[in-house]
Design a protein around this motif. Structure first.
Motif, mmCIF file in Angstrom:
data_model
loop_
_atom_site.group_PDB
_atom_site.id
_atom_site.type_symbol
_atom_site.label_atom_id
_atom_site.label_comp_id
_atom_site.label_asym_id
_atom_site.label_seq_id
_atom_site.Cartn_x
_atom_site.Cartn_y
_atom_site.Cartn_z
ATOM 1 N N PRO A 241 0.680 -1.150 0.011
ATOM 2 C CA PRO A 241 0.142 0.036 0.071
ATOM 3 C C PRO A 241 0.601 1.315 0.183
ATOM 4 O O PRO A 241 0.453 2.183 -0.985
ATOM 5 N N GLU B 117 -6.923 -8.557 -4.151
ATOM 6 C CA GLU B 117 -7.433 -7.100 -4.011
ATOM 7 C C GLU B 117 -8.671 -6.953 -5.072
ATOM 8 O O GLU B 117 -9.155 -6.051 -4.645
ATOM 9 N N ARG C 244 -7.120 2.666 -2.037
ATOM 10 C CA ARG C 244 -6.587 1.437 -2.603
ATOM 11 C C ARG C 244 -6.781 1.272 -3.887
ATOM 12 O O ARG C 244 -6.395 0.416 -4.609
ATOM 13 N N ASN D 182 -1.793 -12.672 -0.150
ATOM 14 C CA ASN D 182 -0.698 -12.217 0.610
ATOM 15 C C ASN D 182 0.367 -13.082 0.809
ATOM 16 O O ASN D 182 0.211 -14.459 1.347
ATOM 17 N N GLY E 27 6.478 -1.484 4.221
ATOM 18 C CA GLY E 27 5.243 -1.491 5.250
ATOM 19 C C GLY E 27 4.312 -2.485 5.128
ATOM 20 O O GLY E 27 3.232 -2.506 5.898
ATOM 21 N N ARG E 28 4.626 -3.882 4.491
ATOM 22 C CA ARG E 28 3.775 -4.979 4.561
ATOM 23 C C ARG E 28 3.859 -5.569 5.897
ATOM 24 O O ARG E 28 4.661 -5.467 6.773
ATOM 25 N N VAL E 29 2.704 -6.206 6.316
ATOM 26 C CA VAL E 29 2.682 -6.472 7.745
ATOM 27 C C VAL E 29 3.650 -7.649 8.214
ATOM 28 O O VAL E 29 4.225 -7.172 9.297
ATOM 29 N N LEU F 117 0.063 -2.260 15.326
ATOM 30 C CA LEU F 117 -1.207 -3.119 14.976
ATOM 31 C C LEU F 117 -2.018 -2.042 14.485
ATOM 32 O O LEU F 117 -2.367 -1.178 15.228
ATOM 33 N N TYR F 118 -2.417 -2.282 13.259
ATOM 34 C CA TYR F 118 -3.562 -1.401 12.812
ATOM 35 C C TYR F 118 -5.092 -1.729 13.183
ATOM 36 O O TYR F 118 -5.277 -2.788 12.865
ATOM 37 N N GLN G 211 -8.714 -7.843 11.856
ATOM 38 C CA GLN G 211 -8.643 -8.308 10.629
ATOM 39 C C GLN G 211 -8.054 -9.349 10.311
ATOM 40 O O GLN G 211 -6.846 -9.795 10.986
ATOM 41 N N ARG H 136 -6.049 -12.163 7.465
ATOM 42 C CA ARG H 136 -5.198 -12.373 6.120
ATOM 43 C C ARG H 136 -4.836 -13.857 6.174
ATOM 44 O O ARG H 136 -4.821 -14.454 7.265
ATOM 45 N N PRO I 202 -6.096 1.653 8.312
ATOM 46 C CA PRO I 202 -6.213 2.625 7.131
ATOM 47 C C PRO I 202 -7.328 2.326 6.521
ATOM 48 O O PRO I 202 -8.220 1.578 6.446
HETATM 49 N N1 UDP Z 1 -0.842 -3.852 9.301
HETATM 50 C C1 UDP Z 1 -0.748 -3.846 10.572
HETATM 51 N N2 UDP Z 1 0.714 -3.192 11.017
HETATM 52 C C2 UDP Z 1 1.460 -2.993 9.958
HETATM 53 C C3 UDP Z 1 1.079 -3.137 8.609
HETATM 54 C C4 UDP Z 1 -0.040 -3.695 8.372
HETATM 55 O O1 UDP Z 1 -1.512 -3.993 11.386
HETATM 56 O O2 UDP Z 1 2.481 -2.498 10.354
HETATM 57 C C5 UDP Z 1 -2.367 -4.525 8.957
HETATM 58 C C6 UDP Z 1 -3.109 -4.014 7.631
HETATM 59 O O3 UDP Z 1 -3.874 -2.902 8.333
HETATM 60 C C7 UDP Z 1 -3.760 -4.866 7.306
HETATM 61 C C8 UDP Z 1 -2.882 -6.158 7.311
HETATM 62 O O4 UDP Z 1 -1.932 -5.864 8.316
HETATM 63 O O5 UDP Z 1 -5.056 -5.292 7.842
HETATM 64 C C9 UDP Z 1 -2.055 -6.581 5.978
HETATM 65 O O6 UDP Z 1 -1.571 -5.204 5.711
HETATM 66 P P1 UDP Z 1 -0.529 -5.519 4.323
HETATM 67 O O7 UDP Z 1 -0.148 -4.076 3.856
HETATM 68 O O8 UDP Z 1 0.696 -6.268 4.526
HETATM 69 O O9 UDP Z 1 -1.279 -6.176 3.083
HETATM 70 P P2 UDP Z 1 -3.078 -5.755 2.552
HETATM 71 O O10 UDP Z 1 -3.662 -4.988 3.582
HETATM 72 O O11 UDP Z 1 -2.689 -5.153 1.502
HETATM 73 O O12 UDP Z 1 -3.374 -7.302 2.543
#
Ligand code: UDP
Ligand code: NAD
Length: 311
Positions: free
Chosen positions: A79, A118, A142, A174, A185-187, A203-204, A209, A211, A270
């Motif tokens: 993202p 996505e 997005r 993912n 920035g990927r989780v 943790l957002y 949520q 994955r 986000p």
């Molecule tokens: N996320 C989080 N902390 C972080 C990075 C991402 O909690 O430091 C969350 C993000 O909000 C999402 C999930 O992890 O719910 C996966 O995020 P990522 O960007 O890896 O992939 P995508 O959202 O495109 O599946």
């Protein structure tokens, strides 16, 4: 038989693994990449192989070359990177697809599109099957990625219907592993790097949520099987690991596996962040005899070892 294979986005996370695997199988591999999110470090170990070529090129411009197969991966995938220049992201997906499909049409060769989960947006159907049309916000932050990838799928289908181009579409869920960009920035990469440095784990939202995380070697195996499938297997086919985890569970597992002193902190979610995501992979199982083999704990251990080695 040795094939000459073009991989757009070959210097990226997934592309670099695919280049290596196809070289190891005795093919000639050409990576086409503008190095926006990819890195020469990812492909440096391949440069000594005389059957590997790395070309700097932007797929929004046409490229002329003679090859036997194309894997179209060029597109920023995280993202923060795809939102950095949203208009360019749409151009990369759409114009990149047109340029690579034009090349495949002229050469009468197979072309595989790295599409994405996505395209399902914030899905209402769970787990997601390929027949689900998705729930994408067309005007959100997005959408440059989601709609760009959806339009690329449309282009693949129309080149197939109108020009008989031999297409293969996979929808990747993912994916994680070595060669992920440490700052994208990927989780998985974020949590591992934060845990290794004993920093707060970001943790957002409330972390509920979900994955479903696929290790990169499983994906590469699936991509090659898809390319080798019969001509009438065009997809789209989901490729992911159906084991679903909440993001909070992921954080806890990373902390446990690294023995970190990190604390979890909660930051705002986000906008348009999908609440759940899990692939239905029945089609991949039946059409390709493929399913992922590496489960989260084993994959995380390998990825943690990689990030330890580069920091
Ligand atoms: N996320 C989080 N902390 C972080 C990075 C991402 O909690 O430091 C969350 C993000 O909000 C999402 C999930 O992890 O719910 C996966 O995020 P990522 O960007 O890896 O992939 P995508 O959202 O495109 O599946
Ligand atoms: P990545 O960002 O590491 O790799 C993308 C590569 O494309 C990079 O090397 C980048 O420099 C290159 N690139 C970007 N724009 C370009 C352009 N205009 N011209 C030429 N090269 C360009 O991402 P990744 O995770 O390796 O993803 C590879 C592909 O797989 C992408 O198409 C992505 O959408 C798709 N995908 C990835 C995931 C995942 O979880 N990693 C999930 C679904 C789909």
């Amino acid at each position: 038989m040795k094939k000459r294979i073009l991989i757009t986005g070959g210097a990226g996370f997934i592309g670099s693994h695919l280049c290596k695997r196809l070289l190891d199988e005795g093919n000639e591999v050409i990576s086409l990449d503008n190095y926006f999110t990819g890195s020469k470090d990812n492909i440096a170990p391949l440069l000594s192989n005389p059957y590997f070529e790395a070309i700097r090129h932007d797929v929004t411009m046409p490229y002329f070359i003679e090859v036997d197969e194309i894997y179209n991966l060029a597109c920023p995938a995280s993202p923060i990177h795809y939102q950095f220049n949203a208009i360019k992201t749409v151009k990369t997906s759409v114009m990149g697809a047109i340029n690579m499909l034009g090349l495949a049409k002229r050469l009468n060769i197979k072309i595989l599109q790295a599409s994405t989960s996505e395209v399902y947006g914030d899905p209402i159907i769970h787990p997601q099957t390929e027949s689900y049309w998705g729930n994408v916000n067309p005007i959100g932050i997005r959408s440059c990625y989601d709609e760009g990838k959806r339009c690329a799928e449309t282009l693949f289908m129309d080149y197939h219907r109108m020009n008989d181009v031999q297409i293969k579409i996979i929808r990747i869920f993912n994916t994680y592993g070595p060669n992920m960009h440490p700052n994208d920035g990927r989780v998985v990469s974020n949590f591992i790097i934060q845990a290794l440095n004993n920093q707060d784990i970001t943790l957002y939202g409330d972390g509920s949520q979900t994955r479903s995380f696929q290790y990169v070697d499983d994906l590469v195996e699936g991509m090659i099987k898809m390319m080798g499938s019969p001509n009438d297997t065009i997809g789209p086919i989901n490729m992911g690991n159906p084991n679903e985890f909440s993001i909070r569970e992921l954080a806890e597992r990373v902390i446990a596996l690294t023995g970190s002193k990190s604390k979890i902190i909660f930051l705002p979610l986000p906008s348009d962040d999908p609440k759940q995501r899990k692939p239905d992979i029945d089609l991949a199982k039946s059409a390709l005899n493929w399913e992922p083999k590496i489960q989260l704990e084993e994959g995380l251990k390998k990825t943690i070892a990689y990030f330890k080695s580069i920091t």
